[in-house]
Design a protein around this motif. Structure first.
Motif, PDB file in Angstrom:
ATOM      1  N   GLY A 112      -3.869   4.263  -7.150  1.00  0.00           N
ATOM      2  CA  GLY A 112      -4.296   4.501  -5.777  1.00  0.00           C
ATOM      3  C   GLY A 112      -4.925   3.263  -5.166  1.00  0.00           C
ATOM      4  N   LEU A 113      -5.739   2.557  -5.958  1.00  0.00           N
ATOM      5  CA  LEU A 113      -6.350   1.313  -5.502  1.00  0.00           C
ATOM      6  C   LEU A 113      -5.277   0.255  -5.241  1.00  0.00           C
ATOM      7  CD1 LEU A 113      -8.873  -0.392  -4.955  1.00  0.00           C
ATOM      8  CD2 LEU A 113      -8.951  -0.909  -7.417  1.00  0.00           C
ATOM      9  N   LEU A 114      -4.290   0.181  -6.120  1.00  0.00           N
ATOM     10  CA  LEU A 114      -3.193  -0.782  -5.939  1.00  0.00           C
ATOM     11  C   LEU A 114      -2.422  -0.502  -4.646  1.00  0.00           C
ATOM     12  CD1 LEU A 114      -1.691  -1.085  -9.552  1.00  0.00           C
ATOM     13  CD2 LEU A 114      -3.399  -2.540  -8.447  1.00  0.00           C
ATOM     14  N   VAL A 115      -2.220   0.777  -4.357  1.00  0.00           N
ATOM     15  CA  VAL A 115      -1.491   1.148  -3.142  1.00  0.00           C
ATOM     16  C   VAL A 115      -2.240   0.687  -1.898  1.00  0.00           C
ATOM     17  CG1 VAL A 115      -0.679   3.096  -1.729  1.00  0.00           C
ATOM     18  CG2 VAL A 115      -0.295   3.102  -4.200  1.00  0.00           C
ATOM     19  N   VAL A 116      -3.548   0.882  -1.881  1.00  0.00           N
ATOM     20  CA  VAL A 116      -4.343   0.457  -0.728  1.00  0.00           C
ATOM     21  C   VAL A 116      -4.271  -1.060  -0.561  1.00  0.00           C
ATOM     22  CG1 VAL A 116      -6.676   0.328   0.235  1.00  0.00           C
ATOM     23  CG2 VAL A 116      -5.894   2.437  -0.870  1.00  0.00           C
ATOM     24  N   ILE A 117      -4.370  -1.788  -1.672  1.00  0.00           N
ATOM     25  CA  ILE A 117      -4.275  -3.253  -1.611  1.00  0.00           C
ATOM     26  C   ILE A 117      -2.895  -3.672  -1.108  1.00  0.00           C
ATOM     27  CG2 ILE A 117      -4.258  -5.357  -2.997  1.00  0.00           C
ATOM     28  CD1 ILE A 117      -6.301  -4.009  -4.850  1.00  0.00           C
ATOM     29  N   LEU A 118      -1.839  -3.010  -1.612  1.00  0.00           N
ATOM     30  CA  LEU A 118      -0.473  -3.327  -1.181  1.00  0.00           C
ATOM     31  C   LEU A 118      -0.309  -3.104   0.314  1.00  0.00           C
ATOM     32  CD1 LEU A 118       2.501  -4.046  -1.868  1.00  0.00           C
ATOM     33  CD2 LEU A 118       2.884  -1.589  -2.213  1.00  0.00           C
ATOM     34  N   ALA A 119      -0.857  -2.013   0.813  1.00  0.00           N
ATOM     35  CA  ALA A 119      -0.742  -1.697   2.238  1.00  0.00           C
ATOM     36  C   ALA A 119      -1.421  -2.768   3.087  1.00  0.00           C
ATOM     37  CB  ALA A 119      -1.339  -0.324   2.516  1.00  0.00           C
ATOM     38  N   ILE A 120      -2.638  -3.147   2.710  1.00  0.00           N
ATOM     39  CA  ILE A 120      -3.372  -4.164   3.466  1.00  0.00           C
ATOM     40  C   ILE A 120      -2.662  -5.516   3.397  1.00  0.00           C
ATOM     41  CG2 ILE A 120      -5.546  -5.445   3.596  1.00  0.00           C
ATOM     42  CD1 ILE A 120      -6.939  -2.924   2.514  1.00  0.00           C
ATOM     43  N   TRP A 121      -2.224  -5.873   2.221  1.00  0.00           N
ATOM     44  CA  TRP A 121      -1.517  -7.139   2.005  1.00  0.00           C
ATOM     45  C   TRP A 121      -0.224  -7.178   2.823  1.00  0.00           C
ATOM     46  CZ3 TRP A 121      -0.750  -9.309  -3.649  1.00  0.00           C
ATOM     47  CH2 TRP A 121      -0.374 -10.653  -3.585  1.00  0.00           C
ATOM     48  N   SER A 122       0.493  -6.061   2.839  1.00  0.00           N
ATOM     49  CA  SER A 122       1.752  -5.990   3.578  1.00  0.00           C
ATOM     50  C   SER A 122       1.525  -6.169   5.075  1.00  0.00           C
ATOM     51  CB  SER A 122       2.445  -4.647   3.313  1.00  0.00           C
ATOM     52  OG  SER A 122       2.797  -4.511   1.953  1.00  0.00           O
ATOM     53  N   VAL A 123       0.501  -5.513   5.604  1.00  0.00           N
ATOM     54  CA  VAL A 123       0.195  -5.646   7.041  1.00  0.00           C
ATOM     55  C   VAL A 123      -0.165  -7.093   7.366  1.00  0.00           C
ATOM     56  CG1 VAL A 123      -1.428  -4.998   8.851  1.00  0.00           C
ATOM     57  CG2 VAL A 123      -0.478  -3.247   7.342  1.00  0.00           C
ATOM     58  N   LYS A 124      -0.878  -7.743   6.472  1.00  0.00           N
ATOM     59  CA  LYS A 124      -1.292  -9.122   6.700  1.00  0.00           C
ATOM     60  C   LYS A 124      -0.102 -10.081   6.683  1.00  0.00           C
ATOM     61  CE  LYS A 124      -4.433 -12.705   4.994  1.00  0.00           C
ATOM     62  NZ  LYS A 124      -5.475 -13.051   3.989  1.00  0.00           N
ATOM     63  N   LYS A 125       0.827  -9.878   5.733  1.00  0.00           N
ATOM     64  CA  LYS A 125       1.934 -10.817   5.552  1.00  0.00           C
ATOM     65  C   LYS A 125       3.211 -10.424   6.289  1.00  0.00           C
ATOM     66  CE  LYS A 125      -0.003 -13.771   2.695  1.00  0.00           C
ATOM     67  NZ  LYS A 125      -0.175 -15.207   3.035  1.00  0.00           N
ATOM     68  N   LEU A 126       3.367  -9.141   6.577  1.00  0.00           N
ATOM     69  CA  LEU A 126       4.647  -8.676   7.138  1.00  0.00           C
ATOM     70  C   LEU A 126       4.469  -8.004   8.493  1.00  0.00           C
ATOM     71  CD1 LEU A 126       6.042  -7.011   3.867  1.00  0.00           C
ATOM     72  CD2 LEU A 126       6.467  -9.342   4.668  1.00  0.00           C
ATOM     73  N   HIS A 138       5.069  -9.009  11.298  1.00  0.00           N
ATOM     74  CA  HIS A 138       6.170  -9.312  12.214  1.00  0.00           C
ATOM     75  C   HIS A 138       7.360  -8.372  12.021  1.00  0.00           C
ATOM     76  CE1 HIS A 138       6.647 -11.567   8.489  1.00  0.00           C
ATOM     77  NE2 HIS A 138       7.953 -11.528   8.685  1.00  0.00           N
ATOM     78  N   ILE A 139       7.346  -7.594  10.953  1.00  0.00           N
ATOM     79  CA  ILE A 139       8.403  -6.605  10.723  1.00  0.00           C
ATOM     80  C   ILE A 139       7.939  -5.276  11.318  1.00  0.00           C
ATOM     81  CG2 ILE A 139       9.748  -5.358   8.992  1.00  0.00           C
ATOM     82  CD1 ILE A 139       9.469  -7.738   7.149  1.00  0.00           C
ATOM     83  N   ARG A 140       8.746  -4.724  12.185  1.00  0.00           N
ATOM     84  CA  ARG A 140       8.338  -3.563  12.980  1.00  0.00           C
ATOM     85  C   ARG A 140       7.868  -2.386  12.130  1.00  0.00           C
ATOM     86  NH1 ARG A 140      11.294   0.897  14.787  1.00  0.00           N
ATOM     87  NH2 ARG A 140      13.197   0.002  13.889  1.00  0.00           N
ATOM     88  N   GLU A 141       8.509  -2.131  11.010  1.00  0.00           N
ATOM     89  CA  GLU A 141       8.211  -0.917  10.238  1.00  0.00           C
ATOM     90  C   GLU A 141       6.985  -1.032   9.334  1.00  0.00           C
ATOM     91  OE1 GLU A 141      12.727  -1.353  10.697  1.00  0.00           O
ATOM     92  OE2 GLU A 141      11.151  -2.586   9.806  1.00  0.00           O
ATOM     93  N   THR A 142       6.459  -2.241   9.174  1.00  0.00           N
ATOM     94  CA  THR A 142       5.415  -2.460   8.164  1.00  0.00           C
ATOM     95  C   THR A 142       4.185  -1.595   8.387  1.00  0.00           C
ATOM     96  OG1 THR A 142       6.136  -4.748   7.840  1.00  0.00           O
ATOM     97  CG2 THR A 142       3.936  -4.154   7.065  1.00  0.00           C
ATOM     98  N   LYS A 143       3.637  -1.596   9.590  1.00  0.00           N
ATOM     99  CA  LYS A 143       2.393  -0.866   9.843  1.00  0.00           C
ATOM    100  C   LYS A 143       2.573   0.633   9.624  1.00  0.00           C
ATOM    101  CE  LYS A 143       0.390  -4.216  13.054  1.00  0.00           C
ATOM    102  NZ  LYS A 143      -0.092  -4.462  14.440  1.00  0.00           N
ATOM    103  N   PHE A 144       3.731   1.149  10.021  1.00  0.00           N
ATOM    104  CA  PHE A 144       3.983   2.587   9.829  1.00  0.00           C
ATOM    105  C   PHE A 144       3.973   2.941   8.347  1.00  0.00           C
ATOM    106  CE2 PHE A 144       7.093   5.890   8.771  1.00  0.00           C
ATOM    107  CZ  PHE A 144       6.542   6.967   9.452  1.00  0.00           C
ATOM    108  N   TRP A 145       4.739   2.203   7.542  1.00  0.00           N
ATOM    109  CA  TRP A 145       4.847   2.538   6.121  1.00  0.00           C
ATOM    110  C   TRP A 145       3.543   2.246   5.375  1.00  0.00           C
ATOM    111  CZ3 TRP A 145       8.267   5.778   4.532  1.00  0.00           C
ATOM    112  CH2 TRP A 145       9.489   5.876   5.202  1.00  0.00           C
ATOM    113  N   LEU A 163      10.533  -4.084   2.018  1.00  0.00           N
ATOM    114  CA  LEU A 163      10.305  -4.900   3.219  1.00  0.00           C
ATOM    115  C   LEU A 163       9.885  -6.319   2.837  1.00  0.00           C
ATOM    116  CD1 LEU A 163       8.453  -2.374   5.579  1.00  0.00           C
ATOM    117  CD2 LEU A 163      10.824  -3.158   5.725  1.00  0.00           C
ATOM    118  N   ALA A 164       9.108  -6.448   1.771  1.00  0.00           N
ATOM    119  CA  ALA A 164       8.705  -7.781   1.312  1.00  0.00           C
ATOM    120  C   ALA A 164       9.917  -8.584   0.866  1.00  0.00           C
ATOM    121  CB  ALA A 164       7.692  -7.653   0.174  1.00  0.00           C
ATOM    122  N   PHE A 165      10.860  -7.913   0.200  1.00  0.00           N
ATOM    123  CA  PHE A 165      12.079  -8.592  -0.259  1.00  0.00           C
ATOM    124  C   PHE A 165      13.024  -8.892   0.905  1.00  0.00           C
ATOM    125  CE2 PHE A 165      10.660  -7.289  -4.417  1.00  0.00           C
ATOM    126  CZ  PHE A 165      11.178  -8.269  -5.258  1.00  0.00           C
TER     127      PHE A 165
END
Length: 295
Positions: free
Chosen positions: A69-83, A85-92, A140-142
């Protein structure tokens, strides 16, 4: 590009898969009460002093779920920070955080308060959604820095795809309901039911079987329609092939549960794993067909 995020996404996806399988083991071995009615402690202890098998299964599930669960939260924050510019990132990313929290709260509530079979069956469905959100964030990262699949499809195809996605979730729910009502072996034959179709448990089992057979038909139609876009998008066509092959494996595992009860854990876990992957691929298909306006 984003090598660290890709690696972290893979690790988190594997972790979510482990959580999903552990949850299935807890359910299928009736280990939900392995730590009594206390949460997050186990029989009031941080570490159970005299654990039985059921306690070990439930306790390890809690530990892994908390870490992942902690990893998922970190992944979500990291994804929003790095991705971003991809439209779907914030939603997922939002869905990943919300559903992992919801999944944990449902598990805790089931331990402390208990629930009806209708609510307990929902727990696996929530887990399937959580798994899908993490895998798609990783995808999305890939995709970043590459040409992302964005097939332009007809409105009818898009509508049918989302119908199949919703129907698949309903079938997942019905399968979980079979287990939570103790209906797994209410029908010890296939495709028949020993002439006891009108009993409650037999009715639950047969309803799930009929729903699963219809799912095979719906996914075959989706396959045919997806192949029509093979020139437009090899990814869409390949995904259509993938989900149909997965549903055949899923159905085979379901039949094997009936005929090989001694191998129940292995076949049942396969049953749970495959349908979760199938649902994830359908979610991905749903995402890519919304990238272009339907016609």
């Amino acid at each position: 590009m984003n090598k660290g995020l890709k690696f972290f996404g893979i690790i988190t996806s594997i972790g979510m898969l482990l959580v999903l399988l552990q949850g299935a083991v807890v359910t299928k071995t009736d280990s939900g009460d392995g730590c009594g009615e206390t949460w997050p402690l186990c029989f009031g202890e941080l570490v159970p002093s005299s654990p039985a098998i059921a306690t070990l299964i439930e306790y390890s599930h809690r530990l892994v779920s908390g870490l992942v669960g902690l990893l998922v939260v970190i992944l979500a924050i990291w994804s929003v920070k790095k991705l971003s510019h991809i439209r779907e990132t914030k939603f997922w990313a939002l869905m990943a955080v919300l559903f992992i929290i919801f999944q944990g709260l449902m598990g805790a509530a089931a331990v402390i308060f208990g629930h009806s079979n209708l609510v307990l069956a929902l727990h696996f469905g929530i887990s399937a959604i959580s798994f899908a959100t993490v895998v798609i964030l990783t995808t999305l990262a890939f995709e970043d820095g590459k040409q992302r699949p964005a097939p332009r499809v007809k409105r009818g195809f898009r509508g049918y795809l989302f119908f199949v996605l919703a129907y698949t979730y309903a079938v997942i729910y019905s399968g979980a309901y079979v287990k939570h009502t103790g209906s797994t072996y209410a029908c010890d034959q296939f495709p028949g039911c020993s002439g006891e179709f009108f009993g409650f448990q037999a009715g639950v089992q047969m309803t799930h079987r009929i729903a699963a057979i219809l799912l095979i038909v719906f996914l075959f139609i989706l396959l045919i329609q997806s192949l029509r876009y093979r020139k437009e998008s090899r990814m869409l066509a390949g995904s259509g092939i993938t989900v149909f092959l997965l549903v055949l494996i899923q159905a085979t595992a379901g039949v094997l549960i009936v005929f090989f009860p001694d191998a129940y854990i292995a076949t049942a876990l396969t049953h749970s794993l495959v349908v979760s992957i199938l649902f994830t691929v359908l979610c991905y298909m749903g995402m890519i067909v919304t990238r272009n306006r339907a016609y």
